[in-house]
Design a protein around this motif. Structure first.
Motif, PDB file in Angstrom:
ATOM      1  N   GLU A  43       0.837  -1.189   0.000  1.00  0.00           N
ATOM      2  CA  GLU A  43       0.000   0.000   0.000  1.00  0.00           C
ATOM      3  C   GLU A  43       0.876   1.245   0.000  1.00  0.00           C
ATOM      4  N   HIS A  44       0.492   2.251  -0.800  1.00  0.00           N
ATOM      5  CA  HIS A  44       1.345   3.402  -1.002  1.00  0.00           C
ATOM      6  C   HIS A  44       1.123   4.474   0.063  1.00  0.00           C
ATOM      7  N   THR A  45       1.389   4.115   1.309  1.00  0.00           N
ATOM      8  CA  THR A  45       1.434   5.094   2.381  1.00  0.00           C
ATOM      9  C   THR A  45       2.819   5.724   2.382  1.00  0.00           C
ATOM     10  N   ILE A  46       2.959   6.860   3.064  1.00  0.00           N
ATOM     11  CA  ILE A  46       4.271   7.509   3.115  1.00  0.00           C
ATOM     12  C   ILE A  46       5.296   6.599   3.768  1.00  0.00           C
ATOM     13  N   THR A  47       4.884   5.887   4.792  1.00  0.00           N
ATOM     14  CA  THR A  47       5.821   4.964   5.454  1.00  0.00           C
ATOM     15  C   THR A  47       6.314   3.902   4.489  1.00  0.00           C
ATOM     16  N   GLN A  48       5.404   3.278   3.735  1.00  0.00           N
ATOM     17  CA  GLN A  48       5.805   2.234   2.793  1.00  0.00           C
ATOM     18  C   GLN A  48       6.638   2.808   1.654  1.00  0.00           C
ATOM     19  N   ILE A  49       6.297   4.002   1.209  1.00  0.00           N
ATOM     20  CA  ILE A  49       7.038   4.634   0.119  1.00  0.00           C
ATOM     21  C   ILE A  49       8.487   4.870   0.521  1.00  0.00           C
ATOM     22  N   LEU A  50       8.696   5.442   1.702  1.00  0.00           N
ATOM     23  CA  LEU A  50      10.060   5.743   2.139  1.00  0.00           C
ATOM     24  C   LEU A  50      10.828   4.484   2.518  1.00  0.00           C
ATOM     25  N   THR A  51      10.117   3.481   3.033  1.00  0.00           N
ATOM     26  CA  THR A  51      10.781   2.210   3.344  1.00  0.00           C
ATOM     27  C   THR A  51      11.319   1.558   2.072  1.00  0.00           C
ATOM     28  N   SER A  52      10.583   1.678   0.973  1.00  0.00           N
ATOM     29  CA  SER A  52      10.998   1.041  -0.275  1.00  0.00           C
ATOM     30  C   SER A  52      12.273   1.641  -0.846  1.00  0.00           C
ATOM     31  N   ILE A  53      12.605   2.895  -0.473  1.00  0.00           N
ATOM     32  CA  ILE A  53      13.837   3.514  -0.976  1.00  0.00           C
ATOM     33  C   ILE A  53      14.854   3.736   0.146  1.00  0.00           C
ATOM     34  N   GLY A  54      14.611   3.133   1.313  1.00  0.00           N
ATOM     35  CA  GLY A  54      15.564   3.203   2.404  1.00  0.00           C
ATOM     36  C   GLY A  54      15.728   4.593   2.998  1.00  0.00           C
ATOM     37  N   MET A  55      14.656   5.384   3.044  1.00  0.00           N
ATOM     38  CA  MET A  55      14.744   6.747   3.561  1.00  0.00           C
ATOM     39  C   MET A  55      13.731   6.968   4.674  1.00  0.00           C
ATOM     40  N   GLU A  56      13.627   6.015   5.565  1.00  0.00           N
ATOM     41  CA  GLU A  56      12.666   6.129   6.656  1.00  0.00           C
ATOM     42  C   GLU A  56      12.913   7.374   7.523  1.00  0.00           C
ATOM     43  N   ASP A  57      14.183   7.819   7.600  1.00  0.00           N
ATOM     44  CA  ASP A  57      14.496   8.968   8.433  1.00  0.00           C
ATOM     45  C   ASP A  57      13.992  10.280   7.845  1.00  0.00           C
ATOM     46  N   ARG A  58      13.475  10.264   6.587  1.00  0.00           N
ATOM     47  CA  ARG A  58      12.949  11.474   5.960  1.00  0.00           C
ATOM     48  C   ARG A  58      11.424  11.530   6.040  1.00  0.00           C
ATOM     49  N   TRP A  59      10.859  10.705   6.903  1.00  0.00           N
ATOM     50  CA  TRP A  59       9.410  10.607   6.984  1.00  0.00           C
ATOM     51  C   TRP A  59       8.766  11.946   7.303  1.00  0.00           C
ATOM     52  N   ARG A  60       9.323  12.697   8.247  1.00  0.00           N
ATOM     53  CA  ARG A  60       8.693  13.931   8.694  1.00  0.00           C
ATOM     54  C   ARG A  60       8.638  14.975   7.573  1.00  0.00           C
ATOM     55  N   VAL A  61       9.726  15.150   6.818  1.00  0.00           N
ATOM     56  CA  VAL A  61       9.743  16.194   5.791  1.00  0.00           C
ATOM     57  C   VAL A  61       8.846  15.823   4.611  1.00  0.00           C
ATOM     58  N   VAL A  62       8.781  14.533   4.270  1.00  0.00           N
ATOM     59  CA  VAL A  62       7.912  14.119   3.170  1.00  0.00           C
ATOM     60  C   VAL A  62       6.448  14.236   3.583  1.00  0.00           C
ATOM     61  N   GLU A  63       6.136  13.904   4.834  1.00  0.00           N
ATOM     62  CA  GLU A  63       4.770  14.073   5.315  1.00  0.00           C
ATOM     63  C   GLU A  63       4.382  15.552   5.299  1.00  0.00           C
ATOM     64  N   HIS A  64       5.305  16.413   5.663  1.00  0.00           N
ATOM     65  CA  HIS A  64       5.024  17.846   5.648  1.00  0.00           C
ATOM     66  C   HIS A  64       4.743  18.304   4.216  1.00  0.00           C
ATOM     67  N   PHE A  65       5.506  17.792   3.246  1.00  0.00           N
ATOM     68  CA  PHE A  65       5.270  18.138   1.836  1.00  0.00           C
ATOM     69  C   PHE A  65       3.891  17.656   1.396  1.00  0.00           C
ATOM     70  N   ALA A  66       3.526  16.444   1.840  1.00  0.00           N
ATOM     71  CA  ALA A  66       2.228  15.890   1.444  1.00  0.00           C
ATOM     72  C   ALA A  66       1.079  16.695   2.036  1.00  0.00           C
ATOM     73  N   GLU A  67       1.241  17.209   3.244  1.00  0.00           N
ATOM     74  CA  GLU A  67       0.155  17.916   3.914  1.00  0.00           C
ATOM     75  C   GLU A  67       0.090  19.393   3.545  1.00  0.00           C
ATOM     76  N   TYR A  68       1.251  20.032   3.419  1.00  0.00           N
ATOM     77  CA  TYR A  68       1.265  21.483   3.278  1.00  0.00           C
ATOM     78  C   TYR A  68       1.956  21.980   2.011  1.00  0.00           C
ATOM     79  N   GLY A  69       2.574  21.090   1.269  1.00  0.00           N
ATOM     80  CA  GLY A  69       3.293  21.514   0.069  1.00  0.00           C
ATOM     81  C   GLY A  69       2.354  22.118  -0.964  1.00  0.00           C
TER      82      GLY A  69
END
Length: 248
Positions: A43-69
């Protein structure tokens, strides 16, 4: 290794045109999001998306982009259609075939904005409740001829019920969204488009604007009429413009 390097370079070339319609930080987050979506098999949640590219530590900034970008939606969609045209040039007997339908993305929380409740027949989804919460998207994309044909989505609109809209916002039906999407796709296409949709969209508010040449080129359509579709019975000439019946 050479094959992997070449694949990465090709992927960068596909993403590069989007850099001109996003800010530099926005393009970075956009590239991470799209790449993770392509590589993720769950499922294409932000967590799964970042896990697939090994960038789990960027979860907060990508979530911020998804919500407020903020970005120009029409420019992103136009660029997506241009990439499809450049890389694939989908054609079927001189047409660019654009398929359109609505789809639901299930949401369990009633507090997520834009979520509606829908009746889902048990015959279609035997493992789900008859009433579900979901976002309802109207989605369009190019159909590329082949065995089987390939669907490449490029445009979507989230449908809201009238009671959900903030004060002052104009309500738009799903069929009105569909007609606008088809017109937008036609405006960007170098060749006429052929609209493909099911019987739920075979009514005046979709086919009328497609055939009305005042809005642009005539858009031919292929559909399957339902028993209760508004075009199932002959319409009086007083109900629709004369162009509705034109075959030229």
């Amino acid at each position: 290794m050479n094959d992997a390097t070449q694949l990465v370079q090709l992927w960068k070339q596909l993403l590069l045109p989007f850099a001109f319609v996003l800010t530099q930080p926005g393009f970075t987050r956009f590239a991470q999001w799209v790449t993770g979506t392509v590589l993720g098999c769950e499922e294409h949640t932000i967590t799964q998306i970042l896990t697939s590219i090994g960038m789990e530590d960027r979860w907060r900034v990508v979530e911020h982009f998804a919500e407020y970008g903020a970005f120009r939606r029409d420019a992103i969609e136009q660029q997506t259609r241009q990439v499809i045209e450049t890389e694939v040039s989908p054609r079927f007997h001189g047409y660019r075939v654009v398929a359109l339908d609505d789809t639901k993305c299930h949401r369990t929380s009633p507090h997520v904005w834009g979520v509606c409740t829908f009746h889902e027949p048990a015959g279609r989804s035997p493992n789900r409740a008859s009433t579900v919460r979901a976002h309802n998207w109207v989605v369009a994309g190019d159909l590329v001829p082949g065995t089987p044909w390939t669907f490449l989505p490029h445009t979507s609109r989230l449908y809201f019920r009238k009671t959900q809209l903030p004060e002052g916002e104009m309500f738009t039906t799903k069929t009105e969204l569909a007609a606008a999407i088809l017109r937008q796709a036609d405006a960007d296409s170098p060749v006429p488009i052929l609209g493909v949709f099911d019987g739920a969209y075979a009514n005046k508010t979709v086919i009328g604007p497609c055939l009305d040449t005042k809005n642009g080129r005539r858009i031919d359509v292929v559909t399957r009429l339902r028993f209760d579709a508004q075009l199932y019975r002959p319409l009086d000439s007083t109900e629709v413009p004369q162009v509705w019946w034109s075959r030229s």
